[in-house]
Design a protein around this motif. Structure first.
Motif, mmCIF file in Angstrom:
data_model
loop_
_atom_site.group_PDB
_atom_site.id
_atom_site.type_symbol
_atom_site.label_atom_id
_atom_site.label_comp_id
_atom_site.label_asym_id
_atom_site.label_seq_id
_atom_site.Cartn_x
_atom_site.Cartn_y
_atom_site.Cartn_z
ATOM 1 N N UNK A 142 0.821 -1.209 -0.094
ATOM 2 C CA UNK A 142 0.155 0.057 0.046
ATOM 3 C C UNK A 142 0.813 1.205 0.013
ATOM 4 N N UNK A 143 1.967 1.238 0.738
ATOM 5 C CA UNK A 143 2.784 2.372 0.673
ATOM 6 C C UNK A 143 3.559 2.737 -0.596
ATOM 7 N N UNK A 144 3.796 1.614 -1.437
ATOM 8 C CA UNK A 144 4.207 1.834 -2.780
ATOM 9 C C UNK A 144 3.151 2.419 -3.706
ATOM 10 N N UNK A 145 1.991 1.843 -3.514
ATOM 11 C CA UNK A 145 0.977 2.258 -4.189
ATOM 12 C C UNK A 145 0.438 3.951 -3.973
ATOM 13 N N UNK A 173 -7.210 -1.075 5.681
ATOM 14 C CA UNK A 173 -5.786 -1.570 5.680
ATOM 15 C C UNK A 173 -4.915 -1.290 6.642
ATOM 16 N N UNK A 174 -5.146 -0.230 7.486
ATOM 17 C CA UNK A 174 -4.197 -0.065 8.539
ATOM 18 C C UNK A 174 -4.909 -0.290 9.981
ATOM 19 N N UNK A 175 -5.915 -1.212 9.878
ATOM 20 C CA UNK A 175 -6.343 -1.949 11.144
ATOM 21 C C UNK A 175 -7.531 -0.942 11.668
ATOM 22 N N UNK A 226 -3.050 -3.383 -3.144
ATOM 23 C CA UNK A 226 -1.857 -4.158 -2.054
ATOM 24 C C UNK A 226 -2.081 -3.599 -0.797
ATOM 25 N N UNK A 227 -2.268 -4.689 0.179
ATOM 26 C CA UNK A 227 -2.142 -4.068 1.563
ATOM 27 C C UNK A 227 -0.731 -3.702 2.233
ATOM 28 N N UNK A 228 -0.639 -3.338 3.405
ATOM 29 C CA UNK A 228 0.586 -3.150 3.921
ATOM 30 C C UNK A 228 1.515 -4.175 3.867
ATOM 31 N N UNK A 229 1.150 -5.537 3.955
ATOM 32 C CA UNK A 229 2.023 -6.729 3.967
ATOM 33 C C UNK A 229 2.033 -7.106 2.666
ATOM 34 N N UNK A 230 1.526 -6.514 1.688
ATOM 35 C CA UNK A 230 1.802 -7.201 0.181
ATOM 36 C C UNK A 230 0.643 -7.844 -0.164
#
Length: 443
Positions: free
Chosen positions: A172-175, A212-214, A318-322
């Protein structure tokens, strides 16, 4: 939460009718064959269920029971009003009805549906899409079950990503970084170009950043639903959303999620203004892929969109964990009216709907089967893969009795419309929590 057969707060219509005054139906002895002359009614909403599937249901139902299945099509615009007025009436209720998954908690908590917990394992049990099962359950009992699912995933202009020197993001950060870079690079020099087009009121797509961040919209605590938009996890998602709104999306604050695929097509038109490629990516329901692609001439001579792998790409957010990020799932639930005069025939119809044959037909027609054992029927192309992967981590709105009222008041739309310009996101979240708390537990 105690389920009370007390009343239904209609969300979109002012014509809320109390269920309390309705007499309970007396179970009939029908079902199991030899029911010639009997008839039950199934409500389907919109045209999502193709004729092939409707024909299968009526034919199979007649062969198995000897009775007649009448299918009546309802519209999404009128369904809450019609369910509110017809479900409590034993003489006019549909015996079985499709219902929007976010609408299910309000009607289920009001006692509108028959308890079918005794059929849960028979109809699929834990193989059923659990987020949909949850919104149809109260106090551990099952009232509605998933009918079909849809899911959201990313549609991207892979050619524009390449021109900006950006690869497909894996987290997600990459997105978030990728779509901001593309907006800044704007490799084709397009006016008001978005790396990611996200409408200001488009909470159904934007909510994924909170999930996605809980974070969450609300949680069930100590016997009641409590809004949680100000939790640290939710605030992290809100900060990411604000960054996207300010640095990646040129969508106005009042824009929703209507026809957003037009922003990644060339030469599409919206209203009276021509739009030619306004964004490098969008998040949209899977069926949007039929409207994305090169503009070509169809068999009937009319212009149609034809998908082009050299230009477009489709993949889960994508989420934080891919792994796929949680996305808001679309689709419907289905249940038996508590006022049906034919509970056994209605249960026979449910058995047909949840059979391998019908579940496979759903998948072959592009509708996500309720039972995960049959998702392979969706196929194995990139759209089926993206749909299945994104749905594997899907979420729904809180299964709170007052959720339909929240949607009717556009609370989430107004909340999201303020994110871009908010100077204090935590205060905005707290203020919205107060609005949600006043409605979440409303019966």
């Amino acid at each position: 939460m105690k389920r009370k057969f007390t009343g239904l707060a209609a969300a979109a219509a002012a014509s809320a009718l109390l269920f309390a005054g309705c007499a309970q139906s007396t179970p009939s002895e029908d079902g199991g064959g030899g029911d010639a002359g009997e008839s039950i009614t199934l409500w389907l909403i919109g045209g999502d269920t193709p004729d092939e599937l409707r024909d299968y249901l009526t034919t199979e139902f007649a062969e198995q029971t000897g009775a007649t299945l009448e299918i009546e099509e309802q519209t999404w615009g009128d369904i809450i009003t019609n369910l509110t007025t017809k479900l409590p009436d034993p003489n006019n209720t549909p015996d079985v009805t499709e219902i929007g998954n976010t609408q299910s908690p309000t009607f289920t908590n009001a006692g509108a549906f028959l308890d079918i917990s005794d059929m849960y394992e028979e109809l699929g049990g834990d193989q059923l899409l659990q987020s949909f099962v949850d919104v149809g359950a109260v106090d551990g009992a099952n009232y509605t079950l998933p009918y079909y699912f849809g899911s959201r995933y990313v549609f991207a202009r892979s050619d524009v990503f390449a021109e900006a020197g950006v690869e497909q993001p894996q987290t997600l950060d990459e997105f978030n970084a990728a779509v901001q870079k593309i907006a800044q690079e704007n490799p084709r020099g397009i006016e008001n170009f978005s790396g990611f087009w996200l409408g200001g009121q488009d909470w159904r797509n934007g909510i994924s950043w909170i999930f996605a961040n809980g974070g969450d919209i609300a949680q069930y605590r100590d016997g009641e639903w409590v809004a949680t938009l100000d939790s640290p996890e939710s605030l992290t998602g809100l900060q990411q959303l604000q960054d996207l709104y300010r640095n990646a999306s040129m969508a106005p604050n009042d824009a929703k999620d209507e026809s957003i695929w037009t922003y990644i097509n060339d030469s599409d038109t919206r209203d009276d203004a021509e739009t030619t490629l306004g964004a490098a990516s969008i998040l949209a329901p899977g069926w949007a892929h039929w409207s994305i692609g090169d503009l070509v001439e169809g068999e009937d001579g009319e212009p149609v969109r034809e998908w082009n792998d050299d230009t477009f790409a489709a993949y889960p957010l994508p989420g934080n964990d891919g792994e796929p990020a949680p996305v808001f799932a679309g689709g419907s639930n289905i249940g038996i009216s508590a006022q049906t005069q034919h509970p056994e025939l209605s249960k026979e119809l449910m058995r047909i709907i949840f059979s391998e044959e019908y579940q496979t037909l759903l998948g072959e027609n592009g509708l996500g089967p309720a039972n995960s054992e049959y998702t392979s029927s969706l196929g194995d192309d990139q759209f089926a893969t993206a749909l299945i992967d994104s749905a594997s981590n899907s979420k729904l709105t809180p299964a709170a009795p007052g959720w339909a009222a929240i949607e009717a008041k556009n609370v989430m739309e107004e909340f999201f419309a303020q994110i871009r310009d908010a100077e204090d996101l935590e205060q905005l979240a707290k203020d919205t929590n107060a609005e949600l708390d006043a409605l979440l537990n409303q019966q």
